[in-house]
Design an enzyme around this catalytic site. Structure first.
Site, PDB file in Angstrom:
ATOM      1  N   GLU A 177      -6.483 -10.571  -1.210  1.00  0.00           N
ATOM      2  CA  GLU A 177      -7.218 -10.365   0.045  1.00  0.00           C
ATOM      3  C   GLU A 177      -8.723 -10.287  -0.239  1.00  0.00           C
ATOM      4  O   GLU A 177      -9.409  -9.361   0.180  1.00  0.00           O
ATOM      5  CB  GLU A 177      -6.734  -9.099   0.759  1.00  0.00           C
ATOM      6  N   GLU A 194       0.804  -1.228   0.000  1.00  0.00           N
ATOM      7  CA  GLU A 194       0.000   0.000   0.000  1.00  0.00           C
ATOM      8  C   GLU A 194       0.838   1.280   0.000  1.00  0.00           C
ATOM      9  O   GLU A 194       0.686   2.145   0.857  1.00  0.00           O
ATOM     10  CB  GLU A 194      -0.971  -0.016   1.181  1.00  0.00           C
TER      11      GLU A 194
END
Length: 370
Positions: free
Chosen positions: A260, A155
């Site tokens: 995810e 991220e």
């Protein structure tokens, strides 16, 4: 290559979970990609006996929810806590699973001391690089040959595709990513290395990811794949956005894994459509509509949503090595506590009783092996 079957848009398929003897996900998609799941400590330790049985039956790759994040594995300077991670890796080894390490460098769940000197002042670039090198070489080296793939950086992009101004970026500069991959490759040259992020279907963020991957490749970085987290909504991302994301990212020459996966069926309570763990929302009237259970109409809608998503994944199976769900059952999901605590969420293929949901049937039907 696995052929894409009918998505059964008008209703639920017969057989599989409905018959009481569902085919395993790992078997249904064995010719397309690995199918995995994120585990918590209760599960990989073996204490959650029923969940363990389900994991062994259904999945062939695993990711750790938390135990290899910096705050757990390296909580204090010169102090490493490998016991939980060792148990996780051993669980995967005993069950012949492809073991993923998550995650080496992230702005979240990293102790403040990492970025500070003994007086609490921000480190200089070279000092933070040395600290990063120590962490990566120690952790990756400890699991060399056993953890097969690492989320090296997690991220690092803003929603507009620019670099997130994390402590890593502010102190080291944009090349902290190249350095992290360099250190990970040196520690285990055989391990697959990944960059992982969410909302990559957003065109601006997707284009930023393309620029990042091209920059890494131009610098000679060894990167196997980019991970698209796929924390999806019922109405986002659209199939065209998903399709264009896989095409654009694969155009850089790397694979694109789903890392995810879940689908949030609950009403939005924030304007933010991403999956930033720091986001918080307020409970509102109607924000927890399924506290007593998910009605049949919602089950069918969720099943159709999963079917259209897996249709895209199968279309791009040539660049997808694995699909990983973020949690074993609905009761395990982080979405029960994010962005509002205490809601009852239903984002996965198995319910709180560990039973396959109609969405499971829909997904398996696409494989043609139910």
């Amino acid at each position: 290559m696995l052929a894409v079957g009918c998505a059964h848009p008008g209703g639920l398929p017969q057989g599989s979970a409905a018959s009481g003897s569902p085919i395993a996900l790992k078997s249904a998609f064995k010719d397309a990609f690995l199918v995995g799941v994120a585990l918590n400590e209760e599960q990989f330790s073996g204490r959650a006996v029923s969940s363990v049985a389900l994991v062994k039956a259904q999945f062939n790759t695993i990711s750790p929810e938390n135990v290899l994040k910096w705050e757990i594995v390296h909580p204090r300077p010169a102090t490493y806590n490998f016991a939980p991670g060792d148990a996780y890796v051993e669980f995967g080894a005993q069950n012949g699973m492809f073991v993923i390490g998550h995650t080496l460098v992230w702005h979240s769940q990293t102790p403040p001391w990492v970025f500070q000197d003994s007086a609490g002042h921000p480190l200089a670039r070279e000092a933070l690089l040395a600290r990063m090198h120590d962490h990566i070489s120690t952790v990756v080296g400890h699991y060399k040959g056993r953890v097969k793939g690492w989320d090296v950086v997690n991220e690092a992009l803003n929603e507009d595709g620019t670099m997130r101004p994390s402590a890593w970026q502010k102190i080291i500069g944009d090349d902290f990513i190249e350095k992290a991959f360099q250190y990970a490759h040196e520690a285990d040259p055989a391990a697959e290395l990944y960059y992982n992020d969410y909302s990559l279907e957003n065109p601006a963020k997707r284009d930023g990811a393309v620029r990042l991957i091209n920059r890494l490749k131009a610098a000679g970085v060894q990167i196997k794949a980019i991970g698209s987290q796929e924390h999806n909504k019922m109405d986002w991302p659209s199939v065209p956005l998903m399709d264009s994301m896989f095409t654009a990212l694969a155009g850089t020459g790397v694979h694109v894994n789903v890392t995810e996966l879940d689908v949030d069926i609950l009403p939005r309570v924030t304007q933010n459509g991403g999956a930033d763990v720091a986001t918080r929302g307020q409970a509102q009237a109607g924000s927890n509509p399924y506290a007593a259970g998910l009605p049949d109409s919602a089950q069918k809608a969720l099943a159709r949503r999963y079917a259209e998503m897996f249709g895209v994944y199968l279309k791009h199976q040539d660049v997808i090595d694995r699909i990983t769900f973020w949690g074993v059952t609905d009761g395990d999901s982080w979405l029960n506590g994010w962005p509002v605590r205490g809601r009852t969420s239903y984002p996965l293929l198995f319910d709180r009783q560990l039973k396959p949901k109609p969405a499971f049937d829909m997904v398996v039907a696409l494989s043609g092996k139910r």
